[in-house]
Design a protein around this motif. Structure first.
Motif, short mmCIF file in Angstrom:
data_model
loop_
_atom_site.label_atom_id
_atom_site.label_comp_id
_atom_site.label_asym_id
_atom_site.label_seq_id
_atom_site.Cartn_x
_atom_site.Cartn_y
_atom_site.Cartn_z
N ARG A 106 7.10 -4.06 6.10
CA ARG A 106 6.15 -4.18 7.07
C ARG A 106 6.47 -5.63 7.80
O ARG A 106 6.74 -6.65 6.96
CB ARG A 106 4.81 -3.99 6.67
N GLN A 108 5.69 -9.41 8.66
CA GLN A 108 4.50 -10.25 8.37
C GLN A 108 4.21 -11.19 9.49
O GLN A 108 5.44 -11.68 9.94
CB GLN A 108 5.02 -11.03 6.88
N ILE A 109 3.20 -11.63 9.50
CA ILE A 109 2.70 -12.46 10.47
C ILE A 109 2.53 -13.75 10.23
O ILE A 109 1.55 -14.03 9.16
CB ILE A 109 1.61 -11.99 11.43
N LEU A 136 -3.93 -6.04 10.20
CA LEU A 136 -2.99 -6.81 9.09
C LEU A 136 -3.59 -6.22 7.70
O LEU A 136 -4.89 -6.04 7.73
CB LEU A 136 -3.04 -8.22 9.28
N ASN A 137 -2.74 -6.24 6.75
CA ASN A 137 -3.17 -6.09 5.44
C ASN A 137 -3.58 -7.40 4.62
O ASN A 137 -3.24 -8.38 5.26
CB ASN A 137 -2.33 -5.33 4.49
N ASN A 140 -1.05 -10.38 5.17
CA ASN A 140 -0.73 -10.61 6.55
C ASN A 140 0.29 -9.90 7.19
O ASN A 140 0.99 -10.32 8.24
CB ASN A 140 -0.55 -12.04 6.87
N LYS A 141 0.75 -8.72 6.60
CA LYS A 141 1.55 -7.79 7.11
C LYS A 141 0.84 -6.61 8.10
O LYS A 141 0.12 -6.14 7.97
CB LYS A 141 2.51 -7.14 6.07
N VAL A 142 1.74 -6.31 9.02
CA VAL A 142 1.26 -5.21 10.42
C VAL A 142 1.01 -4.15 9.36
O VAL A 142 2.18 -3.28 9.07
CB VAL A 142 2.35 -5.46 11.40
N ALA A 172 -7.70 -2.14 7.15
CA ALA A 172 -7.36 -3.56 7.53
C ALA A 172 -8.23 -4.70 7.05
O ALA A 172 -9.45 -4.49 7.05
CB ALA A 172 -7.06 -3.66 8.93
N SER A 211 -7.85 -13.44 12.71
CA SER A 211 -6.72 -14.36 12.56
C SER A 211 -6.54 -15.30 13.84
O SER A 211 -6.03 -16.39 13.81
CB SER A 211 -5.43 -13.98 11.91
#
Length: 230
Positions: A106, A108-109, A136-137, A140-142, A172, A211
């Protein structure tokens, strides 16, 4: 004394495999219960789950051994015709193929530019506003990106409850809002700011972090987080 067979719908609700999966999660089901869901019904003497317990017992309760079975093996059990055998064989084959495929990592943001790169291709040429969310988890991954609404040239409506429901459904822990301005001016309107505040307050009550809120234009964007407004 003749044993009376109980149909699955006559079992206690917590013992029915489908209901058990929905209330306790799929991990709570045994192999026999999972296979019972696949075949749907058993025979005149056994429920689907009871039948599959007996099938598994005949191959040492080992799914790898069951995966080697042919139609002939299944046909020795009353109630397991070609249709049910095919369903089980297809499910086991899918499991085998899944193990041979690579896990997709996934994204990551880490900054607002990461969000812009995701949504710019989607929004850059739109003649009307669209409102999307990024789920996001904890890392911070989609998890997913979801379009919430489509509006006119000068605005779109986003329902706070719809946004939070989507976050809860997919478990999420964080969300990022994103919409476009077809005018080419990324500066958020007062309604954009009010919506951001409303969502941030609603999310906080559910322990979900907001976020950022990104306003997309072709070649530029506005980030509420970068400007200290989120």
């Amino acid at each position: 004394m003749t044993k009376t067979k109980l149909a699955i719908h006559e079992w206690a609700e917590e013992d029915r495999p489908r209901e058990k999966m929905m209330s306790k999660g799929i991990d709570a089901l045994s192999d026999a219960e999972l296979l019972g869901i696949l075949i749907g019904s058993g025979n005149t003497e056994e429920s689907a789950v009871e039948l599959m317990r007996r099938v598994l017992a005949s191959c040492d309760n080992n799914l790898n051994e069951l995966g080697k079975w042919s139609y002939r093996n299944y046909s020795s059990f009353k109630g397991l015709g070609p249709a049910k055998a095919t369903t089980i064989m297809a499910a086991l084959e899918l499991g085998k193929r899944r193990n041979t495929q690579e896990v997709i990592e996934r994204k990551q943001i880490t900054c607002s530019m990461d969000v812009y790169k995701i949504f710019h291709p989607i929004m850059c040429d739109l003649p009307q506003e669209e409102f999307w969310i990024l789920l996001l988890n904890q890392g911070n991954k989609v998890i997913d990106k979801i379009r919430i609404s489509t509006g006119g040239i000068d605005g779109t409506y986003a329902d706070v409850r719809t946004i939070l429901r989507e976050a809860l459904i997919q478990r999420a822990t964080g969300i990022i809002l994103c919409h476009n301005h077809p005018s080419g001016n990324p500066t958020p309107s007062q309604s954009d700011k009010r919506l951001t505040t409303a969502i941030q307050q609603g999310a906080a009550t559910m322990n979900i972090r907001l976020s950022d809120h990104i306003v997309i234009c072709d070649g530029k964007y506005y980030s509420f987080a970068d400007e200290g407004e989120c």
